[in-house]
Design a protein around this motif. Structure first.
Motif, PDB file in Angstrom:
ATOM      1  N   GLY A  83      -3.933   5.398  -3.538  1.00  0.00           N
ATOM      2  CA  GLY A  83      -2.525   5.450  -4.359  1.00  0.00           C
ATOM      3  C   GLY A  83      -1.898   3.767  -5.053  1.00  0.00           C
ATOM      4  O   GLY A  83      -2.737   3.241  -4.754  1.00  0.00           O
ATOM      5  N   PRO A  84      -0.638   3.792  -4.756  1.00  0.00           N
ATOM      6  CA  PRO A  84      -0.063   2.786  -5.436  1.00  0.00           C
ATOM      7  C   PRO A  84      -0.837   1.022  -4.895  1.00  0.00           C
ATOM      8  O   PRO A  84      -1.221   0.313  -5.205  1.00  0.00           O
ATOM      9  CB  PRO A  84       1.169   2.449  -4.699  1.00  0.00           C
ATOM     10  N   LYS A  85      -0.371   1.575  -3.527  1.00  0.00           N
ATOM     11  CA  LYS A  85      -0.683   0.632  -2.374  1.00  0.00           C
ATOM     12  C   LYS A  85      -2.749  -0.299  -2.559  1.00  0.00           C
ATOM     13  O   LYS A  85      -3.018  -0.848  -3.130  1.00  0.00           O
ATOM     14  CB  LYS A  85      -1.331   0.855  -1.143  1.00  0.00           C
ATOM     15  N   ASN A  86      -3.552   0.918  -3.198  1.00  0.00           N
ATOM     16  CA  ASN A  86      -4.852   0.262  -3.533  1.00  0.00           C
ATOM     17  C   ASN A  86      -4.661   0.474  -5.129  1.00  0.00           C
ATOM     18  O   ASN A  86      -6.602   0.056  -5.364  1.00  0.00           O
ATOM     19  CB  ASN A  86      -5.932   1.681  -3.064  1.00  0.00           C
TER      20      ASN A  86
ATOM     21  N   LYS B  52      -0.778  10.062  -8.463  1.00  0.00           N
ATOM     22  CA  LYS B  52      -0.632  10.456  -7.821  1.00  0.00           C
ATOM     23  C   LYS B  52      -3.167  10.260  -7.152  1.00  0.00           C
ATOM     24  O   LYS B  52      -3.893  10.335  -8.441  1.00  0.00           O
ATOM     25  CB  LYS B  52      -1.614  11.481  -9.886  1.00  0.00           C
ATOM     26  N   THR B  53      -2.323  11.277  -6.054  1.00  0.00           N
ATOM     27  CA  THR B  53      -3.936  10.741  -5.843  1.00  0.00           C
ATOM     28  C   THR B  53      -5.192  11.565  -5.912  1.00  0.00           C
ATOM     29  O   THR B  53      -6.324  10.781  -5.864  1.00  0.00           O
ATOM     30  CB  THR B  53      -3.856   9.972  -3.636  1.00  0.00           C
TER      31      THR B  53
ATOM     32  N   ALA C 156      -3.611   7.267 -12.638  1.00  0.00           N
ATOM     33  CA  ALA C 156      -2.739   8.106 -11.721  1.00  0.00           C
ATOM     34  C   ALA C 156      -2.508   7.352 -10.473  1.00  0.00           C
ATOM     35  O   ALA C 156      -1.594   7.883  -9.550  1.00  0.00           O
ATOM     36  CB  ALA C 156      -3.790   8.812 -11.715  1.00  0.00           C
ATOM     37  N   ALA C 157      -3.127   6.618 -10.056  1.00  0.00           N
ATOM     38  CA  ALA C 157      -3.204   5.725  -8.681  1.00  0.00           C
ATOM     39  C   ALA C 157      -1.395   5.101  -8.803  1.00  0.00           C
ATOM     40  O   ALA C 157      -1.010   5.062  -7.760  1.00  0.00           O
ATOM     41  CB  ALA C 157      -4.475   4.703  -8.219  1.00  0.00           C
TER      42      ALA C 157
ATOM     43  N   GLY D 287     -13.950   6.337  -0.163  1.00  0.00           N
ATOM     44  CA  GLY D 287     -13.394   6.939   0.656  1.00  0.00           C
ATOM     45  C   GLY D 287     -11.912   6.477   1.106  1.00  0.00           C
ATOM     46  O   GLY D 287     -11.621   6.454   1.797  1.00  0.00           O
ATOM     47  N   TYR D 288     -11.193   5.700  -0.019  1.00  0.00           N
ATOM     48  CA  TYR D 288      -9.436   5.033   0.365  1.00  0.00           C
ATOM     49  C   TYR D 288      -9.517   6.746  -0.191  1.00  0.00           C
ATOM     50  O   TYR D 288      -8.811   7.155  -0.704  1.00  0.00           O
ATOM     51  CB  TYR D 288      -9.929   4.183  -0.504  1.00  0.00           C
ATOM     52  N   THR D 289      -7.633   6.187   0.699  1.00  0.00           N
ATOM     53  CA  THR D 289      -6.923   6.492  -0.715  1.00  0.00           C
ATOM     54  C   THR D 289      -6.203   6.250  -1.846  1.00  0.00           C
ATOM     55  O   THR D 289      -5.556   4.793  -1.046  1.00  0.00           O
ATOM     56  CB  THR D 289      -5.098   6.925   0.196  1.00  0.00           C
TER      57      THR D 289
END
Lengths: 396, 161, 604, 327, 264
Positions: free
Chosen positions: D296-299, D109-110, D104-105, D292-294
């Protein structure tokens, strides 16, 4: 690069300080000395002057650990003592001095107070010679051990304790050590006598002991020494083992006695003979400490109590209960000869709760108990039993 | 770790290494792996296998009297499960050859350690001392206790009837 | 995880132009104490370990004193040791040698090699600006501090520090009743060991990641200097072996504190207590312990081997003889190192058939060591040897490692081991490997990289005096130990002279103790030289030794980020005296040179 | 073999003596040896060390267990296979959810990613909760290794008899026993009445000088019977066949119990499951932080790395479950 | 300082290593600093192996150290006869110095197996002569007594003073009561750890009478150094006489005078 440099300067300062710290702490060690019996001194509420007087008298009578001396009244052999005393040295032909400090002081302490460096760790605690009470001997309960008893203990060690065997020392060496043990015991007992003597002083003495030979030797030292001399003639009479009864019957009889009311061994050694009967009793030298501690906890005199507590913490080991022996281990502290067991049952164990059967149990019955006790490790098949091959690996 | 990496990509430390390597890693098969279907299939397989190993515990397991068969079966099942997890969930099946370099030595060493423990610790009952035998649990003790339990049960049954 | 890859320069920028009072305490802390710069961390490791080296050395002297003159008053530090009328108590002696070994192994040798040199050299030698994970790197140093504290504090707890030997064999170590110092001392020892383990683990995964991912362009694996190869393989060893010890350490800790019985059998009567519960097996600890600690032996020498290989080539002005075989033999040592641990247990009651297996593998591990030795000799052959202090230490490493390696064959031969196991023969063996080997390598490394660390060179004259005295005294101390071993003189005895067999060995022991005192005393020269040169030594340029590897292209000492240019590597690290090239060394970053390429092609 | 094919600006600034640092910061370029991000590589390396860690623990368990002459059956030590199997199921689910969170990340799809992550966290917590419940069951039966030992004795021998007698002789117990003896029969359940009789029997038996191992086996069986019911498979299996002993009926008694091989069992069981639980807890902690983080693809790499760790934890359990519960 | 002289100095310093090394080993036996007298039947094979390895390693030691010296002497930079030889290695040489040591080491490995098996694997088929139980800090001995079986009431218990018959296989059952110890008989070339919970067989055949040390060779606590025992090897007759004597002492029911007469 100032970054690295100032960082380095700081670190190097640390380095230098560390080195300085490591090298400090230099200094000569003071010569060995006897420690005063502070527990007794505190108990008798001796003043520092009085303590000093006792120390002076004792040094005059017994010398120092490096240089012992004795008065003729003690009957001790100075030559033997010299061999045992002093720092550990061996000369070019391998003759050793300082035997006591090499072999014994580590547990029993230089003073023989049972407060050597390892003492607190051992179980049971090493013997404190100063009260002059010895457990395993061939004399009646209240008597001193003979010289041979001490030699025997040194030779065999005490199984089930931390006392090892010194069988490989030469006879002269063992002899010297036994003599030195007697010396320390006499010194300790004399010290006790002197300290207790303050209790009886009247005002005319101004709180000082009379330093007359009559008092010092006649009333303290000689009393102690005479009891040691008397030990040689106080041997327990041992009747022959009854020959008219076969071993199995003797064991059965012994068993009956063991569980019976008269001998009542079961009370302490337990119905399983694992030593799991009454196990909350103390040695004779621990009991007073336990009681004193209780007393101190309740006393109003807080200053006194805190001083006494301090002395107890530093000069007495935390009392431990003395558990009755597990008779199924086949470990006999005083020796495994039938004779040794006879002595133990006949005279009890001085200092320990083990009572003397003398007078209550007939000598031949003692022999039956001895036989039963000796059979206990082998009683249950498969316990410490025959050395059989191990069970095959098998699980369910 | 050998010469064939010489022509590996050069990254600039300015961008985060992860970003840069993201391209390196996924460049060839852009999100080509994974997918809900695969994961669900693996999940179902894992559940099925767990049930399989649990089978040995139920009365339907035919080799009750030969525990070794059960053990071997369970270990096989466990290894299969482990393999599934490693391959799909940990994406190893889609990774390059480095996976062998990392996983195989560790697995071999782990196995070797255990194997070398067997002659000493695993077979230690050969040289057991009497003092220890005295205090050690023995099959005969279990038998004794089972007899005691059986006697109790018989008594209970007798009372019930 | 990815947050740790930060390469922002601001945090630890200690540049002269940016210096000044910025940020006060927090700046000081982040720059000098909790620095993430691999060089500062390396130096932190270096200073900490050198301090502990001093402690370990003093402990060793005290041990030697007791061995030479048992029960006599200890001079200088007597007040600390005196327990009964000036003589050293035997349990104090057991504590001394236990802590000597512990300190030397866990707080000196392993951290000075992997921690100090590994940290300082790895990024510099592969052309990276820092470790892959600087924060993790910082943590790996600060995880040493709980260990420093635990080991240090254990000297002052009741009963003293651990005294079960550095091998900490159960049941002496697991059973609190078995030894006076087996109380808190032993527990703290285990706690300290765990922290050392965590530190090493953090360090090793970081090193591996750095070496794999952060090499400069052109720096292929087979262009890495031997030092880096050795560090890499050491990291692999640590990563795979250490967790086993950590697990075993936890098990022992639980045995001591929670009453589990992994290492204690049933029916064990320790110090006349009631028989304990158990079900465990003392040999299990030995297996797990040596599964780590045998590879640890290589952890303790491989980096030194790598450094010595580099130093030998620099001062012989000659390529390393057989670079690839050297790499393979290091890898071989590491691989075989995992399957020979049983040779520490030949006499332990281990299955004798297993002993044969381990004996054969042990014999085989001598092989890569032999290859390395011959290759070092090959490197010297035909060189132009410059006798710098660093070179002298490196040569003596080779010379001494030969002795340490050869004496190992005696122990590997199981029947001979029956006699010399746990005697001074083994003491001689591992001191030849670890002191005469590794410590010599460490000194070679310090004298060699000192200019890079501090921008100044150490005094050569006093360095040579230091070398000469150390070399003489160390052989006086340790070579004679072989002789003691041949008589069967057991190690770890507080007083062996009451045995008829060993009674006549006292004079020899006294001689060794004199040498040991001399050896420790000579280190004062080193300490003085080190501290003096740090501030007042002659300034060194970027490349004072005319060496080839990447760190010599960076400023001395390197600033933050290490390189002030992008290093690109064009050749291996050992291109010295290449025919047809005008200077006698070709740095790895020097632009491609046709003559060199031709020579290289011809040489292969 | 020649890296010079890569075009890089050359900046050879090493003119000796120029040592006072540099102003600009050169962004260095590297030549990675593996197509992996640093985070992923170090995670894999870390997992290799973890493999060795658990290999040592599991290896010790295996040799200790198969070297032991007697090892308790799961039911002797109140180990429940269904619970273990359920816990396995929970962990497998959590493994799936974390993979789904990663997918999903990656697909940005956060919200969904956060949902899966939260679910993973919950499943992990559920696992720990069940584990705690299981531990509680052991502790309540006195099965734990504690100095000098738990309540567990290896054999119904004299030492055991002695320990039972010692426990019965403790002042607090004597008082409770007296109370029990004096309680009128009608205030007790039928089970308690029967138990009281057998308790009196036990007291008589351990006090007698003629106790033999067999009697002591009976004593042990009265105090805590070893369930035998499911062996033949003819009973309904599991807990229904579990007879209740004195310790179950009068929990305050806490008399010593006999479980052959129980000491080592407890040691290894708590060691293995304990270290596994610690790993689970660490994973949960990281999940909580990640929430606690978003996501998304970055994480995504971060999720992937912690996912690797989590799968490893799952992997360990996959081996622990049959080894501890089913073997 | 003249750098050539410096080079010579350092080269000579390293030359001292093989010279003094060999000298130490050569002189040591003369001062009795050498293997203690062997009195075990299996001893010569162990000592032989020791000397064999000593000779082998000695040769390698001398050769390599001399080479090192020679290279230092010859290739001193101050002599500067042109640049260093540019050589990357030699496959042939590498092969030679891999294969020769490999073969040698393999030979040693195989050569010693028999000796190892004799001492640790080929246990004589007999019941134990004596049981040695190590304990902090003494050796407790148990002889099986007249029935030849350990663990019966007629066992004989002793401390530290081990007697064994000469020219006979002696089987010792080694146990430990508390911690690890190691039963080390220097003169009999025997060493075996005593492991708590294990019963480990140790066997040997003594070839000469006499009294020798028993040493503990595994750290067993603070008193490790004092764990001294004595093994006395004597003829069968003396051994039997000694056993009877000790047995009579152990079974004494009367002090001193009655020591000679054993009960029952």
């Amino acid at each position: 690069m100032s970054m690295t440099h100032s960082r380095i300067r700081r670190l190097s300062q640390l380095f230098i300080v560390g080195m300085a710290l490591a090298v400090s702490g230099c200094g000569a060690t003071p010569p060995a000395s006897f420690r005063a019996n502070l527990v007794e001194a505190t108990k008798q509420r001796l003043t520092p002057d009085q303590e000093k007087q006792v120390a002076t008298i004792l040094e005059a009578m017994f010398g120092t650990p490096d240089r012992p001396c004795v008065l003729p009244e003690t009957g001790l052999d100075v030559a033997k003592l010299r061999l045992a005393a002093g720092p550990v040295r061996s000369d070019i032909v391998g003759r050793k001095n300082g035997l006591y400090r090499e072999h014994c002081a580590h547990c029993h302490g230089i003073t023989g107070d049972g407060l050597g460096p390892t003492a607190a760790f051992l179980n049971p605690y090493p013997r404190d010679y100063r009260p002059g009470v010895f457990k395993f001997k061939s004399t009646e309960r209240a008597d001193k051990p003979t010289h041979d008893d001490l030699v025997r203990i040194l030779h065999n060690g005490i199984p089930g304790t931390s006392m090892p065997s010194f069988a490989l020392l030469s006879e002269t060496q063992v002899d010297a050590l036994a003599e030195y043990v007697k010396y320390l015991a006499m010194r300790g007992e004399t010290e006790l006598a002197l300290m207790r003597a303050f209790f009886e002083l009247d005002d005319a003495d101004q709180g000082k002991l009379p330093e007359t030979r009559e008092f010092l030797v006649g009333e303290t030292l000689a009393v102690v020494a005479d009891r040691w001399k008397a030990a040689a003639d106080a041997a327990i009479p041992v009747p022959q083992m009854p020959a008219d009864i076969d071993l199995a019957a003797s064991i059965a009889k012994g068993r009956e006695l063991f569980y019976g009311d008269k001998a009542n061994c079961v009370k302490c050694h337990g119905p399983t003979a694992l030593g799991d009967g009454q196990a909350n009793d103390y040695d004779d030298w621990n009991k007073p400490i336990v009681e004193w501690k209780k007393e101190l906890a309740g006393t109003e005199d807080r200053a006194w109590a805190s001083r006494a507590t301090g002395v107890l913490a530093g000069d007495a080991l935390t009392p431990r209960t003395i558990p009755p022996r597990n008779l199924r281990h086949g470990i006999y502290r005083g020796g495994r000869r039938p004779l040794d067991l006879y002595y133990r049952i006949h005279a009890g164990i001085n200092g320990a709760p083990m009572p003397a059967a003398k007078g209550t149990i007939a000598p031949e019955d003692i022999w039956h108990i001895v036989n039963y006790v000796r059979s206990l490790p082998y009683e249950l098949d498969g316990e410490l039993g025959v050395d059989r091959p191990m069970v095959a690996r098998d699980r369910f | 770790m050998s010469d064939h990496h010489d022509h590996g990509p050069v990254t600039r430390a300015g961008e985060t290494a992860d970003d840069a390597l993201h391209h390196a890693e996924h460049g060839g098969h852009d999100h080509g792996h994974g997918g809900l279907g695969v994961y669900l299939a693996v999940f179902l397989a894992l559940c099925f296998l767990t049930t399989m190993s649990f089978l040995t515990f139920t009365p339907y397991w035919p080799w009750r009297d030969q525990p070794q068969v059960g053990w071997a079966f369970m270990m096989a099942v466990s290894c299969t499960k482990a393999l599934l997890v490693v391959l799909f969930f940990m994406h190893v099946i889609w990774e390059a050859n480095w996976k062998y370099v990392l996983t195989i030595p560790a697995a071999m060493m782990a196995l070797f350690l255990v194997i070398m423990l067997i002659p000493d610790v695993g077979m230690r009952n050969r040289m057991v001392s009497q003092e220890r035998a005295l205090h050690m649990a023995r099959p005969s003790d279990v038998r004794l206790m089972e007899e005691a339990g059986a006697a109790r049960e018989t008594a209970a049954h007798g009372a019930a009837h | 995880m990815s947050t740790a890859t930060a390469t922002t320069p601001s945090l630890t920028h200690g540049d002269a132009h940016h210096g000044g009072p910025q940020g006060g305490l927090s700046h000081f802390l982040s720059t000098y104490v909790f620095s993430k710069d691999h060089k500062v961390i390396g130096l932190q490791f270096l200073f900490s370990t050198l301090l502990w080296f001093l402690v370990g050395g003093l402990l060793a002297l005290a041990v030697r004193w007791q061995v030479a003159w048992p029960w006599s008053d200890v001079p200088v530090l007597g007040k600390l040791f005196a327990q009964q009328g000036g003589q050293m108590a035997p349990e104090f002696y057991t504590m001394l040698f236990t802590m000597h070994a512990t300190v030397m192994i866990f707080l000196v040798i392993i951290p000075i090699l992997a921690g100090a040199f590994g940290n300082f050299l790895i990024p510099l030698m592969i052309g990276a600006d820092d470790m892959a994970f600087p924060t993790l790197n910082m943590l790996s140093y600060w995880f040493m501090w709980p260990a420093f504290f635990a080991f240090g504090a254990s000297f002052f707890v009741e009963g003293g520090a651990a005294s079960g030997g550095w091998t900490s064999y159960p049941t002496l170590s697991t059973n609190v009743a078995s030894s006076p110092s087996s109380g808190w001392g032993q527990t703290l020892w285990l706690v300290g060991l765990t922290f050392v383990g965590v530190s090493s683990m953090l360090g090793s995964v970081n090193y591996m990641t750095t070496i794999i991912l952060m090499r400069a362009p052109g720096m292929t694996m087979f262009r890495l200097p031997m030092t880096i190869w050795a560090m890499f393989i050491t990291a692999v060893l640590q990563a795979f072996a250490l967790p086993v010890l950590t697990a075993a350490g936890f098990m022992q800790l639980f045995d001591r504190t929670l009453g589990t019985g992994f290492f204690s059998p049933e029916g064990n009567i320790v110090n006349n207590a009631v028989p304990g519960a158990g079900g465990g097996q003392p040999l299990l600890w030995q297996h797990l312990f040596w599964f780590y600690s045998h590879p640890a032996v290589y952890i303790m020498i491989l980096p030194a081997m790598g450094m010595v290989s580099d130093i030998l080539t620099v001062f012989a002005r000659k390529p390393l003889f057989g670079y690839r075989p050297m790499v393979y033999s290091i890898a071989g040592i590491a691989g075989l190192g995992f399957i020979v641990w049983g040779h520490h247990m030949f006499m332990s009651g281990m299955n004798p058939a297993l002993g044969i297996t381990f004996m054969v593998s042990t014999m085989m591990i001598a092989l890569p060591s032999a290859v390395k030795t011959f290759n070092w000799l090959g490197t010297l052959w035909g060189g132009r040897i410059e006798f710098t202090t660093s070179m002298l230490f490196a040569i003596s490493f080779v010379s001494m490692f030969i002795i340490g390696g050869l004496s190992g064959i005696f122990m590997a031969a199981t029947p001979v081991d029956i006699f010399i196991h746990d005697t001074y023969f083994i003491v001689a063996h591992f001191h030849y490997v670890l002191f005469a080997g590794t410590a010599m390598g460490v000194w070679a490394g310090i004298y060699f990289w000192f200019p890079k660390m501090f921008g100044r060179t150490m005094n050569e004259f006093w360095g040579k005096v230091h070398f000469f005295l150390t070399f003489i005294f160390l052989n006086g101390t340790f070579f004679t130990m072989h002789i003691l071993g041949a008589v069967g003189f057991p190690r770890r005895l507080a007083d062996a002279y009451h045995y008829e067999t060993f009674h006549h060995l006292q004079p020899l022991n006294a001689f060794m103790t004199y040498c040991a005192i001399g050896m420790v005393a000579s280190q004062v020269i080193f300490a003085a030289n080190f501290i003096y040169s740090m501030f007042w030594g002659p300034k060194a340029g970027r490349n004072p030794w005319n060496a080839n590897t990447l760190e010599w292209t960076a400023p001395s000492p390197p600033g933050h980020g290490n390189f002030d240019f992008q290093p690109v590597v064009h050749r291996g690290p050992y291109e010295y005296s290449v025919p047809g090239v005008d200077k006698d060394h070709l740095m790895q970053t020097d632009p491609p040179n046709e003559a060199a390429a031709r020579a290289a092609a011809a040489a292969h | 073999m020649n890296a010079s094919a890569i075009t890089i600006p050359h900046d050879h600034g090493h003119s000796g003596g120029h040592d006072d640092g540099h102003h600009g910061h050169v962004h260095l370029q590297y030549q990675p040896g593996l197509p992996l991000s640093r985070g992923k590589l170090i995670m894999w390396l870390f997992l290799s060390t973890e493999i060795m860690f658990f290999a040592a623990l599991l290896g010790s368990y295996v040799v200790l267990r198969f070297g032991a002459p007697v090892w308790p059956k799961p039911h002797h030590v109140h180990l429940s296979e269904p619970i273990g199997a359920f816990n396995t199921f929970v962990l497998i689910c959590s493994s799936v959810t974390i993979v789904l969170a990663l997918e999903a990340a990656k697909a940005s799809k956060t919200g969904l990613a956060k949902f899966w992550m939260l679910l993973t966290l919950l499943l992990g917590s559920l696992f720990l909760g069940i584990k705690a419940y299981e531990y509680q069951a052991k502790f309540s039966h006195g099965i734990y290794p504690v100095h000098p030992r738990g309540l567990i004795y290896e054999r119904p021998d004299l030492y055991y008899g002695s320990a039972v007698r010692a426990r019965l002789g403790e002042p607090a117990i004597i008082d409770r026993l007296k109370d029990l003896d004096e309680t009128p029969a009608d205030q007790l359940t039928a089970e308690q009445r029967t138990a009281r009789t057998s308790l009196q029997q036990v007291r008589k038996m351990v006090g007698s000088p003629d106790q033999q191992p067999f009697d002591l086996a009976v004593v042990a069986d009265q105090i805590m019977p070893l369930p035998t019911a499911h062996v033949g498979g003819d009973h309904d299996g599991g807990h229904n066949g579990h007879a209740r002993g004195l310790n179950d009926i009068f929990p305050w008694l806490r008399l010593p119990i006999v479980i052959p091989g129980g000491n080592m069992w407890a040691s290894t069981y708590f060691l293995l499951t304990g270290f596994h639980a610690v790993h689970v807890a660490v994973g949960l902690l990281v999940f909580a932080i990640l929430l606690g983080y978003t996501l998304g693809p970055k994480n995504a790499p971060m999720i992937e790395n912690i996912g690797l760790y989590w799968h490893f934890v799952d992997l360990v359990w996959i081996f622990l479950f049959p080894l501890l519960y089913l073997f | 300082m003249n750098s050539r002289i410096a080079g010579i100095f350092w080269a000579l310093l390293f030359l001292l290593v093989p010279i003094l090394g060999v000298a130490v080993f050569a002189v040591a036996p003369a001062y009795d600093h050498w293997l203690p007298k062997n009195v075990a039947a299996h001893g010569p094979s162990i000592d032989g192996l020791f000397y064999f390895i000593l000779a082998l390693t000695g040769v390698v030691f001398i050769v390599t150290e001399l080479l090192l010296f020679w290279f230092m002497w010859k290739y001193d930079a101050s002599q500067a006869r042109g640049p260093a030889t540019y050589v990357q290695g030699s496959h042939t040489l590498e092969l030679v110095w891999t294969i020769i040591p490999a073969a040698t080491l393999l030979f040693i490995a195989i050569y010693q197996m028999n000796a190892w098996a004799d001492v640790k694997m080929r246990r004589p088929r007999m019941s134990p002569t004596v049981e040695v139980v190590a304990r902090q800090f003494e050796w407790r001995l148990r002889y099986p007594g007249r029935d030849g079986t350990l663990g019966t009431p007629d066992d004989l218990f002793l401390v530290n003073d081990l007697h064994v018959p000469m020219d006979e296989d002696v089987l010792i059952q080694l146990k430990s009561m508390d911690v690890l110890h190691s039963f080390f008989l220097p003169n009999l070339r025997i060493k075996q750890d005593a492991v708590p919970g294990m019963k480990i067989p140790v066997w040997f055949k003594a070839t000469e009478t006499g009294s020798y040390d028993i040493v503990c060779a595994e750290l067993c606590g603070w008193g490790h150094y004092k764990m001294k025992g004595r093994i006395t090897i004597e003829s069968r007759e003396d051994f039997n006489r000694w056993l009877d004597e000790q047995y009579a002492k152990q079974e004494a029911t009367q002090p001193e005078a009655a020591a000679g007469a054993a009960a029952d």
